[in-house]
Scaffold this motif. Structure first.
Motif, PDB file in Angstrom:
ATOM      1  N   UNK A  98       0.890  -1.107  -0.007  1.00  0.00           N
ATOM      2  CA  UNK A  98      -0.138  -0.162  -0.056  1.00  0.00           C
ATOM      3  C   UNK A  98       0.754   1.244  -0.080  1.00  0.00           C
ATOM      4  N   UNK A  99       2.027   1.212   0.912  1.00  0.00           N
ATOM      5  CA  UNK A  99       2.732   2.534   0.863  1.00  0.00           C
ATOM      6  C   UNK A  99       3.537   2.617  -0.200  1.00  0.00           C
ATOM      7  N   UNK A 100       4.185   1.573  -0.727  1.00  0.00           N
ATOM      8  CA  UNK A 100       5.306   1.711  -1.842  1.00  0.00           C
ATOM      9  C   UNK A 100       4.609   1.700  -3.449  1.00  0.00           C
ATOM     10  N   UNK A 101       3.683   1.023  -3.439  1.00  0.00           N
ATOM     11  CA  UNK A 101       2.711   0.791  -5.023  1.00  0.00           C
ATOM     12  C   UNK A 101       1.872   1.440  -4.965  1.00  0.00           C
ATOM     13  N   UNK A 102       0.811   1.170  -4.155  1.00  0.00           N
ATOM     14  CA  UNK A 102      -0.640   1.795  -4.422  1.00  0.00           C
ATOM     15  C   UNK A 102      -0.824   3.167  -4.057  1.00  0.00           C
ATOM     16  N   UNK A 103       0.070   3.927  -2.869  1.00  0.00           N
ATOM     17  CA  UNK A 103       0.044   5.207  -2.680  1.00  0.00           C
ATOM     18  C   UNK A 103       0.481   6.067  -3.808  1.00  0.00           C
TER      19      UNK A 103
END
Length: 416
Positions: free
Chosen positions: A240-245
């Motif tokens: 979530x933090x590295x790719x999706x955000x």
């Protein structure tokens, strides 16, 4: 080390007594039967009753003794209560062997013991629930003695400030605000986003798996989908933090919106992906449980396959689908790691999902893992938050039960 060796000796002695009870009880039962007596049970059943009468009371006495010793904070040498337990086992062995007689119903006695064990297991789960509730309420009341319940439930600012200094005697904790509205607003927003992702995808995948997928596709796809349930939440947090955000920030920029890298959409989407297997697997099982005769009857009346799924299969499986969705919602309400890594820890009351915010569980972890005293208002606020979250979850479960009953009654009236 002495306690461990004593416990191992106790277990070994109990196993030996159990073996002795089994073979002695079986030998006596065989001997009585050979004497021409009519018995109500088989020799092995008398033997197992002797084992239960030997090991059961000893384990019960040992467990209750250890519990009360810990509860009363009494120091008693381990050897003594283990010796008492073995003495009880010896008495049970003698009683079990004595009951090996024609007039004794060993089979019914074993059934009663099994029924008692099952009832005890149910009582333990219920008692654990009440124990958890009691521990939360007792500490939450201490918090509400320091801060107003109304301000806690309706306040829009969460700022503990220097409240921890009051418990240390270095201040009055003035200026601290414990309004829980921002925390619950963030919790519900992230949970809503997760459910908007998980419910449609999970339900549609379940319908495909159960109604359309060939056997080879189902055999391969369903285990692969359920693998998602075994991935650690910290891995989802990294995703979530590295790719999706960054993807969400870029997409928001394309349409002219300003999005923070810590936002509610990223953890909501990833959390929805995480709970898809729960909803999909349970919904698939429920849909497969719908009798095939109902499908055949609908098709015989001229309905298409899609209409049969929409008007017959899904309504029949709706109570189970609601239960699966609420299970996923409970999972989302209690998630912490993904929110910490992708949404941040700032209590922020906003309707904009592209801003950073936090949830109740994150604040509970932050309050209980800090270096402040346990009696401080900030630490005790974790129990107050936990109590309110417990009430919210309980209310959702009650609403779900009412909805399930209503749909079941409606379906019973309008069935084919």
């Amino acid at each position: 080390m002495q306690s461990q060796s004593g416990f191992l000796i106790f277990c070994a002695a109990l196993v030996l007594l159990g073996l002795l009870a089994f073979f002695a009880g079986r030998y006596k039962a065989v001997r009585v039967r050979r004497a021409g007596a009519s018995m109500y049970a088989q020799p092995d059943q008398y033997a197992w009753f002797a084992v239960l009468s030997t090991a059961g009371p000893a384990i019960l006495v040992g467990a209750l003794g250890a519990f009360f010793l810990l509860l009363l904070n009494v120091s008693v040498p381990t050897f003594y209560w283990l010796a008492v337990s073995l003495a009880v086992a010896g008495a049970g062995l003698a009683l079990g062997i004595a009951q090996v007689r024609p007039a004794f119903h060993a089979r019914k006695a074993i059934e009663r013991v099994i029924r008692g064990i099952l009832a005890l297991a149910a009582l333990i789960s219920i008692a654990a629930t009440f124990g958890i509730l009691f521990s939360i309420i007792s500490e939450a009341l201490r918090f509400f003695q320091l801060h107003s319940l109304w301000a806690f439930l309706t306040g829009t600012t969460w700022s503990p400030g220097a409240s921890f200094l009051a418990s240390a005697g270095r201040g009055d904790g003035g200026g601290a605000e414990f309004g829980s509205v921002p925390l619950f607003a963030g919790t519900f927003m992230i949970t809503l986003i997760a459910m908007l992702v998980a419910v449609p995808i999970g339900l549609l995948s379940a319908i495909y798996m159960s109604e359309y997928a060939p056997g080879r596709v189902r055999t391969f796809a369903k285990p692969m989908l359920e693998v998602l349930a075994g991935i650690p939440t910290v891995v989802y947090g990294f995703f979530a933090a590295i790719t999706v955000a960054p993807v969400i920030v870029a997409m928001a920029g394309w349409v002219g919106l300003d999005a923070s890298y810590n936002n509610a959409v990223a953890p909501g989407v990833v959390m929805g992906i995480m709970i898809i297997p729960f909803i999909s697997s349970l919904s698939d099982d429920v849909i497969n449980a719908v009798p095939d005769s109902m499908r055949q009857g609908a098709l015989a009346l001229g309905m298409t396959r899609g209409e049969t799924i929409r008007d017959v299969v899904v309504p029949a499986a709706l109570p189970g689908i609601i239960s699966a969705s609420l299970l996923g919602m409970s999972r989302a309400l209690g998630e912490t790691m993904i929110v910490v890594m992708a949404a941040g820890m700032r209590p922020n009351l906003t309707a904009n999902p592209f801003e950073d915010m936090t949830t109740v569980t994150v604040r509970i972890v932050a309050a209980l893992t800090g270096d402040q005293a346990f009696a401080s208002a900030e630490t005790l606020s974790a129990f107050a938050l936990g109590l309110v979250l417990f009430v919210v979850t309980l209310s959702l479960n009650l609403v779900s039960v009412l909805m399930i009953r209503r749909f079941r009654e409606k379906y019973r009236v309008n069935n084919l």
